[in-house]
Design an enzyme around this catalytic site. Sequence first.
Site, PDB file in Angstrom:
ATOM      1  CE1 TYR A 183      13.742   1.594  -2.124  1.00 15.64           C
ATOM      2  CE2 TYR A 183      11.950   3.178  -1.879  1.00 15.64           C
ATOM      3  CZ  TYR A 183      13.181   2.684  -1.486  1.00 15.64           C
ATOM      4  OH  TYR A 183      13.852   3.314  -0.446  1.00 15.64           O
ATOM      5  CB  SER A 184       9.244  -4.262  -3.367  1.00 15.73           C
ATOM      6  OG  SER A 184       8.967  -4.634  -4.705  1.00 15.73           O
ATOM      7  CG  LEU A 203      -6.618  -1.736  -6.743  1.00 13.65           C
ATOM      8  CD1 LEU A 203      -6.582  -0.361  -7.389  1.00 13.65           C
ATOM      9  CD2 LEU A 203      -7.657  -1.788  -5.628  1.00 13.65           C
ATOM     10  CG  ASP A 204       0.223  -2.150  -8.345  1.00 12.55           C
ATOM     11  OD1 ASP A 204       0.404  -2.244  -7.116  1.00 12.55           O
ATOM     12  OD2 ASP A 204       1.152  -2.165  -9.174  1.00 12.55           O
ATOM     13  CD  GLU A 250       8.957  14.361  -8.173  1.00 13.13           C
ATOM     14  OE1 GLU A 250       9.692  13.934  -9.084  1.00 13.13           O
ATOM     15  OE2 GLU A 250       8.468  15.509  -8.171  1.00 13.13           O
ATOM     16  CB  CYS A 275      17.485  -2.166   5.455  1.00 13.35           C
ATOM     17  SG  CYS A 275      16.513  -0.801   6.147  1.00 13.35           S
TER      18      CYS A 275
END
Length: 402
Positions: free
Chosen positions: A131-132, A166-167, A195, A348
């Site tokens: 989602y990016s 690390l994310d 979720e 957007c």
Amino acid sequence: MQAIQSVAPPLLQNLLKQADIEINGPRPFDIQIHDKRIYDAVLARWSLGLGEAYTAGYWECEQLDELIARLLKIGIDQGYSGAARLRLLAHHLRYRLFNLQSPVRAYEVGRRHYDLGNDLFECMLDSRMIYSCAYWEHAENLEDAQTDKCRLICEKLELKPGERVLDIGCGWGGLAAYAAIHYGVQVHGITVSREQLALAQSRYSDLPITFELADYRDLVGTYDKIVSVGMFEHVGTANYKSYFDSVARMLKPEGLFLLHTIGADITTTATDPWIDRYVFPNGKIPGAVELVSALEGRLLVQDWHNFGPDYDRTLMAWDSNFCRRWNEIRLGYGDQFFRMWRYYLRSCAGYFRSGRGQLWQLVLTRPDRKSSYRSFRFGRASGRAVGPQVPSAAHAAADSGI
């Protein structure tokens, strides 16, 4: 619904003329008026009123994204009416006076946006549910563009087998899985969405990845590499320095940190009021000056890559998927949600098309790093190689979201 004959107030007439937009005009980006109440809504609440009026069905536009792009290009977000000015002043003061992204508020965006329903995002996104902004340099479809984005990030981070990554803001785990499968790293991903956490843990339970519901300020430990994709927009100006302090504390001296974030062409105090109320509560898009100021004395910029136009194409692909599969989830959301969500995606897209929105990837290091860094870009002949390792059949299935 048929458009109605109407005359807009002089202020709005002038702005529409500057943007070359006609009321009830024949072109796909012309605005079609269905209810005169749109004018009062816009004059009273400006961009908030425009979005609310669209959701209510007061107006329509076949090419909504292009209409918004044209309005932003002529600076409509600076041309407030007198009535709207006081509301916008209050909105900006709220951002100035309060830390809207404090630890106690950190999980609000998770509850109100990312927890809307995994079925919604599964319909809209690629198979990894990333989602990016995708990377369209060589891609012709969303799936390949998101794969290329994952590879671009992993190559910029110079990932090596056995490293700990690390994310921060891992979403549904797509990037973490790609890195684990194709680069042999161990990943710890954090999210503020229950979720996202549940789906990521279910999908990738057989990979060397751990997922946690956590705020970045509560993390401990050290990592070879750190990545944060599409999360910094939820950090907030008041927390930029503490965010980068946290990264510097957890990053090993020779490590690399990649920050992937939306950026604004000019520094703003607050996010758009409609986006704040209906999509991303308490968000704030950083300006370049804000980033540089917060980084000073904390981390060094080794690379700054802007591919903002790719977000326009990504959002339009999401919009296409959402509309194509809407009937699969319609009963759970309703027709008003459909209009609201399409306005979000299309407006957007217009924001990035106008040039007001940017997409930045920064590679950052600690000041005491001794190794030099060489920036990575896809060469014209590089194609879409997926990384240095060939995944097993089981891991290939997990990587594709099966």
